[in-house]
Design a protein around this motif. Structure first.
Motif, PDB file in Angstrom:
ATOM      1  N   GLN A  27       0.840  -1.196   0.000  1.00  0.00           N
ATOM      2  CA  GLN A  27       0.000   0.000   0.000  1.00  0.00           C
ATOM      3  C   GLN A  27       0.874   1.243   0.000  1.00  0.00           C
ATOM      4  O   GLN A  27       2.069   1.166   0.230  1.00  0.00           O
ATOM      5  CB  GLN A  27      -0.933   0.006   1.206  1.00  0.00           C
ATOM      6  CG  GLN A  27      -0.232  -0.093   2.531  1.00  0.00           C
ATOM      7  CD  GLN A  27      -1.226  -0.246   3.660  1.00  0.00           C
ATOM      8  OE1 GLN A  27      -2.411   0.001   3.500  1.00  0.00           O
ATOM      9  NE2 GLN A  27      -0.747  -0.647   4.822  1.00  0.00           N
ATOM     10  N   VAL A  29       2.080   5.104  -1.804  1.00  0.00           N
ATOM     11  CA  VAL A  29       2.447   5.699  -3.088  1.00  0.00           C
ATOM     12  C   VAL A  29       3.935   5.437  -3.315  1.00  0.00           C
ATOM     13  O   VAL A  29       4.756   5.671  -2.439  1.00  0.00           O
ATOM     14  CB  VAL A  29       2.166   7.214  -3.101  1.00  0.00           C
ATOM     15  CG1 VAL A  29       2.676   7.859  -4.381  1.00  0.00           C
ATOM     16  CG2 VAL A  29       0.664   7.470  -2.931  1.00  0.00           C
ATOM     17  N   GLU A  43       4.757   8.977  -9.909  1.00  0.00           N
ATOM     18  CA  GLU A  43       4.080   8.544  -8.682  1.00  0.00           C
ATOM     19  C   GLU A  43       2.962   7.570  -9.004  1.00  0.00           C
ATOM     20  O   GLU A  43       2.150   7.814  -9.905  1.00  0.00           O
ATOM     21  CB  GLU A  43       3.509   9.749  -7.940  1.00  0.00           C
ATOM     22  CG  GLU A  43       4.567  10.648  -7.388  1.00  0.00           C
ATOM     23  CD  GLU A  43       3.994  11.760  -6.522  1.00  0.00           C
ATOM     24  OE1 GLU A  43       2.788  11.719  -6.184  1.00  0.00           O
ATOM     25  OE2 GLU A  43       4.750  12.677  -6.188  1.00  0.00           O
ATOM     26  N   ASP A  45      -0.017   5.217  -7.049  1.00  0.00           N
ATOM     27  CA  ASP A  45      -0.769   4.845  -5.856  1.00  0.00           C
ATOM     28  C   ASP A  45      -1.119   3.367  -5.983  1.00  0.00           C
ATOM     29  O   ASP A  45      -1.835   2.968  -6.909  1.00  0.00           O
ATOM     30  CB  ASP A  45      -2.036   5.699  -5.752  1.00  0.00           C
ATOM     31  CG  ASP A  45      -2.820   5.440  -4.488  1.00  0.00           C
ATOM     32  OD1 ASP A  45      -2.596   4.397  -3.818  1.00  0.00           O
ATOM     33  OD2 ASP A  45      -3.679   6.270  -4.159  1.00  0.00           O
ATOM     34  N   SER A  47      -3.126   1.579  -4.431  1.00  0.00           N
ATOM     35  CA  SER A  47      -4.540   1.236  -4.264  1.00  0.00           C
ATOM     36  C   SER A  47      -5.309   1.346  -5.583  1.00  0.00           C
ATOM     37  O   SER A  47      -6.416   0.846  -5.700  1.00  0.00           O
ATOM     38  CB  SER A  47      -5.194   2.115  -3.197  1.00  0.00           C
ATOM     39  OG  SER A  47      -5.246   3.462  -3.630  1.00  0.00           O
TER      40      SER A  47
END
Length: 104
Positions: A27, A29, A43, A45, A47
């Protein structure tokens, strides 16, 4: 350079010996280093399934062994593999399936 050196310098030579070496986060970033980053997108994420698959695709295709161990999570890679494998170069896909024993 021997034939073995040529093979190892390709995708198979950059891959870890097994999924057990992939200790990336599950989990948060991830910010990719410049040697892996596409202009404007650094970047990811974890999720977001699409972003995570993009990240893994970049790292598997261009990363070094230590990049894979650092950024790729074995459990998430296994879960993402059915969709991720479609977008990979066939040589990278085959190397991952053989070396990491990822199902097709």
């Amino acid at each position: 350079m021997s034939l073995g050196d040529l093979f190892r310098s390709g995708a198979a030579g950059r891959l870890p010996a097994s999924l057990d070496e992939l200790h990336g986060p599950e989990q948060g970033v991830i910010v990719l280093p410049r040697h892996l980053a596409w202009p404007g997108l650094r970047e990811f994420d974890l999720s977001d399934d699409r972003l995570r698959r993009s990240l893994y695709g970049i790292v598997l295709a261009q990363g070094r062994r230590n990049d894979m161990a650092r950024f790729v999570n074995a459990r998430l890679l296994r879960a993402d593999w059915p969709l991720l494998r479609i977008s990979l170069d066939p040589k990278v896909r085959k190397s991952c399936e053989r070396r990491l024993r990822l199902g097709s």
